[in-house]
Design an enzyme around this catalytic site. Structure first.
Site, PDB file in Angstrom:
ATOM      1  N   GLU A  41       0.862  -1.198   0.000  1.00  0.00           N
ATOM      2  CA  GLU A  41       0.000   0.000   0.000  1.00  0.00           C
ATOM      3  C   GLU A  41       0.891   1.237   0.000  1.00  0.00           C
ATOM      4  OE1 GLU A  41      -2.948  -0.270   3.113  1.00  0.00           O
ATOM      5  OE2 GLU A  41      -3.986  -1.898   2.095  1.00  0.00           O
ATOM      6  N   HIS A  61      -9.314   9.680   2.664  1.00  0.00           N
ATOM      7  CA  HIS A  61      -8.847   8.586   1.809  1.00  0.00           C
ATOM      8  C   HIS A  61      -8.976   9.059   0.363  1.00  0.00           C
ATOM      9  CE1 HIS A  61      -8.364   4.673  -0.040  1.00  0.00           C
ATOM     10  NE2 HIS A  61      -8.023   4.180   1.136  1.00  0.00           N
ATOM     11  N   ARG A 119      -0.931   9.313   1.589  1.00  0.00           N
ATOM     12  CA  ARG A 119      -2.360   9.503   1.352  1.00  0.00           C
ATOM     13  C   ARG A 119      -2.786  10.953   1.174  1.00  0.00           C
ATOM     14  NH1 ARG A 119      -5.762   5.379   4.988  1.00  0.00           N
ATOM     15  NH2 ARG A 119      -5.058   3.761   3.577  1.00  0.00           N
TER      16      ARG A 119
HETATM   17  C1  SIN Z   1      -7.558   0.864   2.474  1.00  0.00           C
HETATM   18  O1  SIN Z   1      -7.864  -0.307   2.315  1.00  0.00           O
HETATM   19  O2  SIN Z   1      -7.163   1.600   1.580  1.00  0.00           O
HETATM   20  C2  SIN Z   1      -7.696   1.452   3.843  1.00  0.00           C
HETATM   21  C3  SIN Z   1      -6.571   1.039   4.670  1.00  0.00           C
HETATM   22  C4  SIN Z   1      -6.364   2.031   5.776  1.00  0.00           C
HETATM   23  O3  SIN Z   1      -7.106   2.980   5.934  1.00  0.00           O
HETATM   24  O4  SIN Z   1      -5.367   1.870   6.469  1.00  0.00           O
END
Ligand code: SIN
Length: 517
Positions: free
Chosen positions: A109, A224, A268
């Protein structure tokens, strides 16, 4: 044996309740059905170092970079060092993490230097964790009160917790308690667009505030980058970008490469603002997430819940790019705690998103939140029945002396103030105001306007409040507190972006404290 009352039934509340029940008399209260929480909807997973090519030092470094200079290093070290142990604990609780040939599957991620995100059912990590813990709590010696709202932390003359006032269909009651553990999550419902469920009205933070606990870092709210741009929003996990999906504008061009060297996998806040800029440049239309190169079979296996939701709203992520927009997701700020979840009110703990020990700084690293919830719950258990240390003070605030301490006037004074021009808070109006003026990009004029409006609103008088009225009163308190903190931070850092102060001031790498006057 202490009387312990846990508020909230996400991962932090469930772990606290089950572990505390081994030695104490535990009551768990939750506003909805057991397990309804942000945890249940988490997709991407839980970050922890589990492979030989990854190290705790790198997980710490990634967390610090994402936190934009505001993280408190001891909290970050504790978080990352406990990662592998917490993961094993979840496995013991029956959580069935995805595996490939017996080995844990690890996803990537944004802003992680390694693929270290463990997941369940592809993109149903939260539900997998929540379901296993709900079963464990039901089998444990825990008294469970569902559809029950906590309305006030009761204190004795010495300022020590001695009970919790609750509200349910039976009316108001007080439960005696030696210890109250707030684990009631964040407040996505402060904003018009959010990935959070309806229960996230910040009740725990508001309760602590009313009990005069210190709150910190309230100006840092994470948006997000990718929620599906459909009514009601739906999270499209960062893991989709981690697997190779890219963001494009309505001309079909990738734009994140112009914004940051890590492009779609930048921190993010950077991606969310990059998307917002691009949306503004194309008249407000959502941007598109293009996952078509990943193929239908892979997407169905890796992201079954996202694919199913998209199908439900007439979209197929495998065939065509899908429209996405940022949405409110996670509050880095909350009730100030030490490394054991202890707040500045003796007997009151805050674990998970409701608390703030400085681990996330100005911007939480993806998938560190489930981890932080279990780590903070475990640490609180270690000291649950111990008296508060003599002369208790938060070490973080000694290391990082506050930039400002803001004392907020009580909204109850406004309740009594029936001057013309005041009106009862309306949730949709509040959410719209917060989205428009206190969202991804802020400035003095907008924040001052928000402050003025919020000061005109008052809650329904306490004696005649419904469940939703209590929640609205909490949202109003928290909105006012967040605006005050955002006005006081005259710089941009992490998730707090000031159009009128776009630079980061190295002297401001310190928390802002908010408390009730
Ligand atoms: C996501 O799955 O993008 C959210 C994960 C998170 O907020 O840590």
């Amino acid at each position: 044996m202490a009387k312990v009352v846990v508020v909230g039934s996400g991962i932090a509340g469930l772990v606290t309740a089950v572990r505390a029940s081994a030695e104490h008399e535990v009551t768990l209260i939750t506003k909805d059905v057991l397990g309804e929480s942000n945890t249940h909807y988490a997709q991407g997973g839980i970050a922890a170092v589990t492979s030989t090519d990854d190290t705790i030092a790198e997980h710490i470094a990634d967390t610090l970079v994402a936190g934009a200079g505001l993280c408190w290093q001891p909290a970050v070290e504790m978080l990352c060092e406990h990662g592998p142990e917490s993961l094993n604990e979840l496995i013991q609780f029956g959580v069935d993490f995805d595996r490939k040939q017996g080995e844990l599957s690890r996803g990537l991620e944004a802003a992680h230097s390694h693929a270290r995100i463990l997941h369940v059912g592809g993109d149903a990590t939260g539900a997998g964790i929540s379901n296993a813990l709900v079963q464990t709590v039901k089998a444990a010696n825990v008294r469970i009160l569902e559809y029950t709202l906590a309305t006030e932390v009761m204190l004795d003359d010495a300022g020590q917790v001695n009970g919790l006032e609750i509200y349910s269909s039976d009316g108001m009651h007080v439960i005696p308690a030696d210890v109250v553990v707030l684990a009631s999550g964040g407040a996505g419902q402060l904003f018009r667009h959010t990935t959070n469920p309806a229960v996230t009205t910040g009740d725990g933070i508001a309760l602590a505030y009313r009990a005069k606990a210190l709150l910190t870092d309230l100006e840092f709210y994470q948006f997000h980058p990718t929620a599906l741009a459909v009514p009601g929003s739906f999270l499209i996990s960062e893991a989709v970008r981690g697997e190779g999906a890219v963001l494009i504008n309505n001309k079909g061009e990738r734009f994140m490469q112009r914004v940051h060297p890590l492009a779609e996998l930048a921190p993010r806040d950077v991606v969310a603002r990059g998307i917002q800029q691009e949306m503004m440049a194309q008249g407000g239309d959502p941007v598109l997430l293009d996952a078509t190169a990943l193929g239908e079979e892979f997407l169905n296996n890796r992201f079954p819940s996202i694919m199913a939701y998209c199908r439900k709203v007439g979209l197929n992520m495998a065939a065509k790019p899908i429209p996405v927009t940022p949405a409110a997701h996670y509050w880095m700020g909350g009730v100030a705690t030490d490394l054991f979840g202890r707040t500045t009110v003796p007997g009151l703990f805050a674990v998970g998103e409701v608390g703030c020990n400085g681990a996330h700084g100005a911007n939480r690293l993806a998938s560190n939140s489930l981890l932080e919830s279990i780590v903070s719950a475990d640490r609180a258990i270690e000291v649950l029945d111990q008296p508060w240390p003599e002369g208790f003070a938060l070490d973080r605030l000694k290391d990082q002396p506050p930039l400002a301490t803001i004392e907020m006037p009580s909204i109850s004074r406004m309740e009594e103030d029936l001057q013309p021009g005041k009106h009862v808070v309306d949730r949709v109006e509040l959410q719209t105001l917060m989205w428009d003026l206190v969202g991804l990009a802020r400035d003095h004029a907008g924040l001052t306007k928000a402050q003025h409006e919020l000061n005109l609103w008052r809650p329904v008088a306490r004696a005649s409040r419904t469940f939703a009225d209590f929640e609205d009163a909490n949202l109003l308190r928290l909105a006012r507190a967040m605006v005050a903190a955002a006005l006081a931070r005259l710089e941009s850092r992490g998730a707090h972006f000031r159009l009128d102060h776009p630079e980061t001031n190295p002297d401001f790498a310190r928390p802002i404290v908010v408390k009730k006057a």
